[in-house]
Enzyme design. Structure first.
Site, PDB file in Angstrom:
ATOM      1  N   LYS A 176       0.882  -1.171   0.000  1.00 45.44           N
ATOM      2  CA  LYS A 176       0.000   0.000   0.000  1.00 45.44           C
ATOM      3  C   LYS A 176       0.921   1.222   0.000  1.00 45.44           C
ATOM      4  CE  LYS A 176      -1.708   3.124   1.873  1.00 45.44           C
ATOM      5  NZ  LYS A 176      -1.539   4.539   1.435  1.00 45.44           N
ATOM      6  N   GLU A 179      -0.493   7.525  -1.139  1.00 41.55           N
ATOM      7  CA  GLU A 179      -1.363   8.021  -2.209  1.00 41.55           C
ATOM      8  C   GLU A 179      -0.800   9.294  -2.850  1.00 41.55           C
ATOM      9  OE1 GLU A 179      -1.759   7.996   0.975  1.00 41.55           O
ATOM     10  OE2 GLU A 179      -3.294   9.354   1.724  1.00 41.55           O
ATOM     11  N   SER A 229       4.710   8.565   9.534  1.00 37.81           N
ATOM     12  CA  SER A 229       4.801   9.465  10.690  1.00 37.81           C
ATOM     13  C   SER A 229       4.539   8.700  11.986  1.00 37.81           C
ATOM     14  CB  SER A 229       3.763  10.575  10.533  1.00 37.81           C
ATOM     15  OG  SER A 229       2.471   9.996  10.523  1.00 37.81           O
ATOM     16  N   CYS A 284      13.841  10.749   6.971  1.00 37.53           N
ATOM     17  CA  CYS A 284      13.708  10.459   8.402  1.00 37.53           C
ATOM     18  C   CYS A 284      15.078  10.456   9.064  1.00 37.53           C
ATOM     19  CB  CYS A 284      13.005   9.128   8.606  1.00 37.53           C
ATOM     20  SG  CYS A 284      13.951   7.763   7.961  1.00 37.53           S
TER      21      CYS A 284
HETATM   22  P1  NAD Z   1       2.134   9.357   6.892  1.00 36.18           P
HETATM   23  O1  NAD Z   1       2.188   8.753   8.229  1.00 36.18           O
HETATM   24  O2  NAD Z   1       1.260  10.517   6.667  1.00 36.18           O
HETATM   25  O3  NAD Z   1       1.685   8.258   5.807  1.00 36.18           O
HETATM   26  C1  NAD Z   1       2.282   6.978   5.769  1.00 36.18           C
HETATM   27  C2  NAD Z   1       1.257   5.984   5.248  1.00 36.18           C
HETATM   28  O4  NAD Z   1       0.139   5.951   6.133  1.00 36.18           O
HETATM   29  C3  NAD Z   1       0.713   6.346   3.875  1.00 36.18           C
HETATM   30  O5  NAD Z   1       0.664   5.177   3.095  1.00 36.18           O
HETATM   31  C4  NAD Z   1      -0.671   6.917   4.163  1.00 36.18           C
HETATM   32  O6  NAD Z   1      -1.604   6.643   3.152  1.00 36.18           O
HETATM   33  C5  NAD Z   1      -1.079   6.222   5.439  1.00 36.18           C
HETATM   34  N1  NAD Z   1      -1.916   7.054   6.320  1.00 36.18           N
HETATM   35  C6  NAD Z   1      -1.892   8.412   6.442  1.00 36.18           C
HETATM   36  N2  NAD Z   1      -2.767   8.806   7.384  1.00 36.18           N
HETATM   37  C7  NAD Z   1      -3.364   7.694   7.871  1.00 36.18           C
HETATM   38  C8  NAD Z   1      -4.340   7.450   8.877  1.00 36.18           C
HETATM   39  N3  NAD Z   1      -4.896   8.437   9.565  1.00 36.18           N
HETATM   40  N4  NAD Z   1      -4.687   6.175   9.126  1.00 36.18           N
HETATM   41  C9  NAD Z   1      -4.137   5.161   8.455  1.00 36.18           C
HETATM   42  N5  NAD Z   1      -3.200   5.336   7.481  1.00 36.18           N
HETATM   43  C10 NAD Z   1      -2.815   6.579   7.193  1.00 36.18           C
HETATM   44  O7  NAD Z   1       3.643   9.683   6.482  1.00 36.18           O
HETATM   45  P2  NAD Z   1       4.156  10.482   5.201  1.00 36.18           P
HETATM   46  O8  NAD Z   1       3.804  11.923   5.371  1.00 36.18           O
HETATM   47  O9  NAD Z   1       3.780   9.788   3.950  1.00 36.18           O
HETATM   48  O10 NAD Z   1       5.738  10.298   5.354  1.00 36.18           O
HETATM   49  C11 NAD Z   1       6.552  11.131   6.100  1.00 36.18           C
HETATM   50  C12 NAD Z   1       6.769  10.572   7.476  1.00 36.18           C
HETATM   51  O11 NAD Z   1       7.367   9.282   7.390  1.00 36.18           O
HETATM   52  C13 NAD Z   1       7.746  11.392   8.316  1.00 36.18           C
HETATM   53  O12 NAD Z   1       7.255  11.458   9.623  1.00 36.18           O
HETATM   54  C14 NAD Z   1       9.022  10.596   8.259  1.00 36.18           C
HETATM   55  O13 NAD Z   1       9.912  10.803   9.348  1.00 36.18           O
HETATM   56  C15 NAD Z   1       8.496   9.213   8.253  1.00 36.18           C
HETATM   57  N6  NAD Z   1       9.455   8.257   7.747  1.00 36.18           N
HETATM   58  C16 NAD Z   1      10.079   7.461   8.656  1.00 36.18           C
HETATM   59  C17 NAD Z   1      11.042   6.572   8.243  1.00 36.18           C
HETATM   60  C18 NAD Z   1      11.768   5.723   9.236  1.00 36.18           C
HETATM   61  O14 NAD Z   1      12.536   4.899   8.820  1.00 36.18           O
HETATM   62  N7  NAD Z   1      11.556   5.886  10.534  1.00 36.18           N
HETATM   63  C19 NAD Z   1      11.356   6.475   6.882  1.00 36.18           C
HETATM   64  C20 NAD Z   1      10.685   7.278   5.971  1.00 36.18           C
HETATM   65  C21 NAD Z   1       9.728   8.175   6.421  1.00 36.18           C
END
Ligand code: NAD
Length: 487
Positions: A176, A179, A229, A284
């Protein structure tokens, strides 16, 4: 109406692309703000079709030997190389990072495949004669149908953190993708099919919250990996594990770089700024707080010179969205209002010819206090906050005070002081004179504290535990032997 320059995104289920979403969302290129495609927002019914496809494919796929399964990834790796420029362009357009950064991302995906194809050399089973004529053996078996949920910031690489390892270890995967950046995942599906991965073994379902919740709730999905996140990592970890799935959920970060007065000036300034501004700060592992210990003004002066070499639209990409740009700029404005000093200001940045793109220039904020939002919260933009500390102990306390714990680094020429930080920093990945301390395979990637939930890391050797379960078999072939407590 804007021109769609990429085809509509489709779900990929049982080897076929299909819409499978009642609603669609525009996919924008953050480089220009233009709509470039659209993505279906799928729900439980699309997921159910994918699970059924994965279920039918599982017996044959898991029945292959490990050596047979890795052959697909030798072919797939060659396809990544063959299509390197096209895949690079796709990441550049959908995510907004520079072509150079996008190319490095695809190259990292190739390296991840190299680890996956090395599994037969690493995943050897164990056997021991535990009593005369009685043997115990341990074999690693796949978990079953598994899901991988990924974020926007590495549309090509983060899916490769999990998908190749999960597949070669015999699982059937449902990906997944974010988006916001679904195009690279669609291309991944095409290339895996071209590499010969059988239908149903790898599936992609698109969407947002609804499909993620359906994944966490599905009783036939046995393991879910999540990268995103911290807010959503907590939701996914709680929901998936309460439904008895195994789950590893990587969250956000607030990485501290401790800079000591004896640090090599050019290298430190260069590394700190590169860590902060690379991929527009949307990593990250990006430097977010610099803790300057004692007299480091000479290094900060050099950082200002380094930041001046970063030109938005040239060697600095865009951030992901209008909302992200506004959020990042708000953090800078708030810090200024609270008394911090903006040494380099990236607000109100535009790029000529791409006025509707989402650009934030490199930003250095000095005299930040540990309780300010810019010091505590993940900004996810090309911004570094400098906190001044009297000595190393105070600097370590500041680092330890963060809720996160992805990476921490120290810049010094003193081995003893570096060792103190290596021991005391509360983070999963530590750098010494390195701004982005990503462990390379076979070492594993994963943070501490609120940067990761679950046991083990997501890549490298640690991922083998996550994507497999041990089968323990005890055998006896000496019927003449007497009865004992094992009989
Ligand atoms: P996000 O949490 O908004 O989205 C991640 C995934 O979760 C997406 O596929 C999204 O569709 C889904 N999602 C979003 N909101 C949701 C909800 N309310 N309920 C269920 N699913 C939901 O993250 P993002 O903005 O796409 O990515 C950036 C974040 O990812 C930053 O916080 C970054 O630090 C983190 N990140 C962490 C690592 C790590 O290794 N720790 C690596 C890459 C990115």
């Amino acid at each position: 109406m804007a021109t769609l320059i990429y085809p509509d995104v489709k779900n990929f289920i049982n080897g076929t692309f299909d819409g499978n979403g009642q609603h669609v969302l525009d996919v924008m290129s953050p480089l220009t703000g233009e709509v470039i495609s659209n993505v279906p927002l799928s729900g439980a019914s699309a997921l159910q079709t994918a699970v059924e496809a994965a279920k039918s494919a599982f017996p044959d796929w898991s029945g292959l030997t490990l050596k047979e399964r890795v052959q697909f990834f030798f072919r797939y790796r060659s396809l990544l190389e063959k299509h390197m420029e096209e895949l690079t362009k796709l990441v550049h357009v959908e995510n907004g990072k520079t072509m150079e950064e996008a190319r490095a991302e695809v190259m990292k995906s190739i390296e991840l495949c190299e680890f996956a194809v090395s599994m037969p050399q690493i995943v050897t089973n164990e056997i021991q004669e535990v009593s005369r004529g009685v043997e115990c053996r341990i074999e690693r078996k796949p978990v079953g149908i598994v899901a991988c949920i990924t974020p926007f910031n590495f549309p090509n690489m983060v899916p490769h953190w999990t998908v190749p390892n999960a597949l070669v270890l015999g699982n059937c995967v449902i990906l997944k993708p974010s988006e916001l950046v679904p195009l690279s995942a669609m291309r991944m599906a095409e290339l895996l099919k071209e590499a010969g991965i059988p239908d149903g073994v790898f599936n992609v379902v698109n969407g947002g919250k609804e499909i993620v919740e359906a994944i966490c709730d599905h009783p036939e999905i046995k393991a879910t990996s999540f990268v995103g996140s911290t807010r959503v990592a907590k939701i996914v970890y709680r929901r998936a594990s309460s439904n008895l799935q195994r789950c590893v959920a990587l969250g956000g970060a607030k990485n501290h770089l401790l800079v000591l007065p004896d640090a090599h000036v050019e290298m430190t300034a260069n590394n700190v700024v590169a860590s902060m501004a690379g991929c527009a700060g949307q990593r990250c592992m990006a430097a977010s707080v610099m803790v300057g210990v004692d007299k480091v003004q000479h290094i900060i002066d050099k950082m200002i010179e380094e930041a001046a070499k970063i030109i938005p639209g040239k060697n600095l990409g865009s951030v992901i969205s209008k909302e992200a740009k506004e959020r990042i700029e708000k953090y800078i404005t708030e810090a200024e209002a609270q008394g911090a000093k903006i040494l380099v200001d990236g607000r109100n940045t535009t790029v000529s010819g791409k006025e509707d793109g989402y650009y934030v220039g490199p930003t250095i904020i000095d005299f930040v206090k540990p309780d300010m939002a810019v010091a505590r919260e993940e900004i996810f933009g090309p911004v570094i906050s400098i906190i001044r500390a009297r000595d190393l102990d105070e600097a370590i306390d500041i680092e330890n005070g963060s809720n996160y714990g992805n990476a921490a680094a120290v810049f010094t020429q003193s081995g003893g002081l570096a060792k103190r930080v290596m021991e005391k920093a509360s983070a999963g990945m530590i750098g010494v004179n390195i701004g982005v301390p990503v462990p390379r395979e076979p070492f594993s990637f994963g943070g501490w504290n609120e940067s990761k939930f679950g046991v083990g890391d997501i890549t490298g050797r640690s991922s083998i535990e996550f994507w497999t379960q041990n089968k323990k078999t005890t055998t006896k072939w000496n019927p003449e032997d007497k009865r004992d407590w094992m009989s």
